[in-house]
Scaffold this active site. Structure first.
Site, PDB file in Angstrom:
ATOM      1  N   PRO A  25       5.310  14.462  -5.571  1.00 42.28           N
ATOM      2  CA  PRO A  25       6.603  15.066  -5.924  1.00 42.28           C
ATOM      3  C   PRO A  25       6.930  14.755  -7.371  1.00 42.28           C
ATOM      4  O   PRO A  25       6.847  13.608  -7.804  1.00 42.28           O
ATOM      5  CB  PRO A  25       7.583  14.358  -4.975  1.00 42.28           C
ATOM      6  CG  PRO A  25       6.937  13.042  -4.668  1.00 42.28           C
ATOM      7  CD  PRO A  25       5.455  13.278  -4.715  1.00 42.28           C
ATOM      8  N   ALA A  27       9.962  15.872 -10.321  1.00 43.59           N
ATOM      9  CA  ALA A  27      11.169  16.631 -10.655  1.00 43.59           C
ATOM     10  C   ALA A  27      10.853  17.653 -11.733  1.00 43.59           C
ATOM     11  O   ALA A  27      10.236  17.341 -12.756  1.00 43.59           O
ATOM     12  CB  ALA A  27      12.271  15.685 -11.133  1.00 43.59           C
ATOM     13  N   GLN A  79      11.217  15.313   0.045  1.00 46.33           N
ATOM     14  CA  GLN A  79      11.568  13.978  -0.435  1.00 46.33           C
ATOM     15  C   GLN A  79      13.058  13.840  -0.739  1.00 46.33           C
ATOM     16  O   GLN A  79      13.619  14.613  -1.510  1.00 46.33           O
ATOM     17  CB  GLN A  79      10.772  13.613  -1.691  1.00 46.33           C
ATOM     18  CG  GLN A  79      10.951  12.143  -2.068  1.00 46.33           C
ATOM     19  CD  GLN A  79      10.287  11.773  -3.380  1.00 46.33           C
ATOM     20  OE1 GLN A  79      10.700  12.233  -4.436  1.00 46.33           O
ATOM     21  NE2 GLN A  79       9.271  10.923  -3.318  1.00 46.33           N
ATOM     22  N   CYS A 109      11.317   6.405  -8.299  1.00 44.34           N
ATOM     23  CA  CYS A 109      11.759   7.091  -9.518  1.00 44.34           C
ATOM     24  C   CYS A 109      12.276   6.063 -10.533  1.00 44.34           C
ATOM     25  O   CYS A 109      13.150   5.255 -10.215  1.00 44.34           O
ATOM     26  CB  CYS A 109      12.853   8.104  -9.206  1.00 44.34           C
ATOM     27  SG  CYS A 109      13.469   8.955 -10.684  1.00 44.34           S
ATOM     28  N   LYS A 148       7.768   6.316  -0.978  1.00 45.83           N
ATOM     29  CA  LYS A 148       6.982   6.195  -2.206  1.00 45.83           C
ATOM     30  C   LYS A 148       7.605   5.093  -3.048  1.00 45.83           C
ATOM     31  O   LYS A 148       8.791   5.143  -3.374  1.00 45.83           O
ATOM     32  CB  LYS A 148       6.959   7.518  -2.979  1.00 45.83           C
ATOM     33  CG  LYS A 148       6.003   7.504  -4.172  1.00 45.83           C
ATOM     34  CD  LYS A 148       5.770   8.904  -4.728  1.00 45.83           C
ATOM     35  CE  LYS A 148       4.630   8.897  -5.750  1.00 45.83           C
ATOM     36  NZ  LYS A 148       4.981   8.257  -7.016  1.00 45.83           N
ATOM     37  N   ASN A 209      -1.562   5.986  -6.046  1.00 46.56           N
ATOM     38  CA  ASN A 209      -1.074   6.884  -7.104  1.00 46.56           C
ATOM     39  C   ASN A 209      -1.112   6.149  -8.440  1.00 46.56           C
ATOM     40  O   ASN A 209      -0.765   4.982  -8.520  1.00 46.56           O
ATOM     41  CB  ASN A 209       0.357   7.319  -6.749  1.00 46.56           C
ATOM     42  CG  ASN A 209       1.010   8.210  -7.787  1.00 46.56           C
ATOM     43  OD1 ASN A 209       2.205   8.086  -8.043  1.00 46.56           O
ATOM     44  ND2 ASN A 209       0.281   9.112  -8.386  1.00 46.56           N
ATOM     45  N   GLY A 210      -1.560   6.870  -9.486  1.00 43.98           N
ATOM     46  CA  GLY A 210      -1.562   6.297 -10.831  1.00 43.98           C
ATOM     47  C   GLY A 210      -2.911   6.376 -11.495  1.00 43.98           C
ATOM     48  O   GLY A 210      -3.885   5.784 -11.016  1.00 43.98           O
ATOM     49  N   ASP A 211      -3.004   7.146 -12.572  1.00 45.34           N
ATOM     50  CA  ASP A 211      -4.210   7.251 -13.399  1.00 45.34           C
ATOM     51  C   ASP A 211      -5.384   7.939 -12.714  1.00 45.34           C
ATOM     52  O   ASP A 211      -6.543   7.680 -13.057  1.00 45.34           O
ATOM     53  CB  ASP A 211      -4.650   5.865 -13.908  1.00 45.34           C
ATOM     54  CG  ASP A 211      -3.656   5.255 -14.878  1.00 45.34           C
ATOM     55  OD1 ASP A 211      -2.726   5.964 -15.316  1.00 45.34           O
ATOM     56  OD2 ASP A 211      -3.790   4.053 -15.190  1.00 45.34           O
ATOM     57  N   ARG A 234       0.810  13.871 -12.803  1.00 46.19           N
ATOM     58  CA  ARG A 234       0.784  14.501 -14.124  1.00 46.19           C
ATOM     59  C   ARG A 234      -0.528  15.232 -14.426  1.00 46.19           C
ATOM     60  O   ARG A 234      -0.525  16.230 -15.144  1.00 46.19           O
ATOM     61  CB  ARG A 234       1.060  13.451 -15.202  1.00 46.19           C
ATOM     62  CG  ARG A 234       2.514  12.958 -15.213  1.00 46.19           C
ATOM     63  CD  ARG A 234       2.713  11.845 -16.216  1.00 46.19           C
ATOM     64  NE  ARG A 234       1.967  10.651 -15.846  1.00 46.19           N
ATOM     65  CZ  ARG A 234       1.662   9.663 -16.680  1.00 46.19           C
ATOM     66  NH1 ARG A 234       2.026   9.742 -17.961  1.00 46.19           N
ATOM     67  NH2 ARG A 234       0.998   8.593 -16.272  1.00 46.19           N
TER      68      ARG A 234
END
Length: 329
Positions: A25, A27, A79, A109, A148, A209-211, A234
């Site tokens: 998710p 924004a 979410q 967030c 999350k 999650n991440g990289d 991203r």
């Protein structure tokens, strides 16, 4: 030696997720048009933009638009964010008749206007409240509830394991962990060791999650942390093909051919048309400007063309600009 398929279906509560690569998710990014494109390219689960539980209870019209889904994107996760268990429970009950498969609570967030209200990643300072919020959500919905989280709120206060256990105690069916603290925002390197610690502590699926930027990094995360699935954020912007590529690598270590420049332009324009149809041309084109900049990364004269893209106001203008600059596409 046979290559192990790491892209098999798995369960989040009663929901079967058909693969191990999930669209996060985000924004302003994971709206219905882009979720459909990512699902089409192989995202096994797609997640909506975060939605205020309080806004749902106020029957906010903009919030109702954010919750629109399509049968073509299922399974899809909705979410919520908020900090009051009773508001979360009420919001869950009010959206029970909507079409979604999993209910997620945002506890990651990092944006100030969210954390200043004690929401998002600020919840990681209070594991007891996390347990209450998850329990309230579970009481208000028939869907599996997930959360999350991040590595922690700040350096030296890495509460991911404690918060994940609290969520599990409240009835969570899965936990997604971003390997950065709130203080890091999206900078620096994600610490995957915290994902491994959460996985070791829980008996429910853990999503890392991440990289994650390609198939090898996704497989490496799964091998290093033991996580059940990976979540891409991203790296999907302007690149919905990443899901196809990561799926192939996890399945049999193959690398699909990258889309041609012609295919990238076609996808960019298709995305723009979908956005205009969904949100109206004025808003759709305005939002598409940022997406277009991502799609055009690596193109000849990309910086100059991006400077022109941010000035277009209609779909026709965007089409004409791209046709002029990239006639081969």
């Amino acid at each position: 030696m046979m290559t192990e398929n790491r892209n098999t279906p798995f369960q989040i509560g009663k929901v079967t997720v058909p693969g191990r690569v999930i669209f996060a998710p985000m924004a302003g990014v994971s709206d219905l048009p882009f979720r459909l494109l990512c699902r089409e390219q192989g995202a096994a689960l797609v997640c909506m933009e975060m939605i205020s539980a309080k806004a749902i209870t106020y029957r906010n019209a903009r919030t109702a638009d954010l919750m629109e889904t399509s049968p073509a994107e299922a399974p899809v996760s909705l979410q919520l964010f908020g900090r009051e268990p009773e508001i979360i429970a009420q919001a869950c009950e009010m959206i029970e008749d909507r079409a979604f498969d999993i209910l997620d609570i945002n506890m990651g967030c990092p944006v100030h206007k969210v954390t200043a209200n004690g929401e998002g990643s600020a919840l990681m300072k209070d594991p007891q409240l996390i347990e209450k919020i998850v329990a309230a959500a579970v009481s208000g919905t028939t869907r599996p509830v997930t959360v999350k989280i991040r590595r922690g709120f700040e350096e030296g206060s890495e509460t991911a394991v404690e918060c994940a256990l609290a969520a599990r105690q409240g009835g969570a069916s899965a936990v997604a962990v971003h390997g950065r603290t709130r203080a890091q925002m999206y900078s620096g390197k994600a610490d995957w060791t915290c994902i491994a610690r959460v996985k070791k502590a829980l008996d429910i699926p853990v999503i890392g999650n991440g990289d994650i930027v390609d198939g090898p990094s996704a497989l490496r995360m799964m091998e290093e942390t033991g996580c059940d699935a990976v979540m891409i954020a991203r790296a999907a912007r302007g690149n919905p093909w990443i899901f196809r590529e990561v799926n192939a690598w996890l399945t049999d270590r193959t690398v699909p051919e990258r889309p041609s420049r012609r295919q990238v332009i076609q996808m960019l324009l298709r995305h723009a048309r979908m956005l205009c149809e969904y949100k109206g041309e004025k808003i759709g084109i305005r939002e598409m400007r940022a997406h277009a900049a991502k799609y055009l990364a690596g193109f000849p004269s990309a910086a100059r063309v991006r400077n022109m893209v941010v000035k277009v106001n209609t779909l026709a203008e965007l089409e004409q600009l791209l046709k002029k600059e990239y006639p081969y596409a």
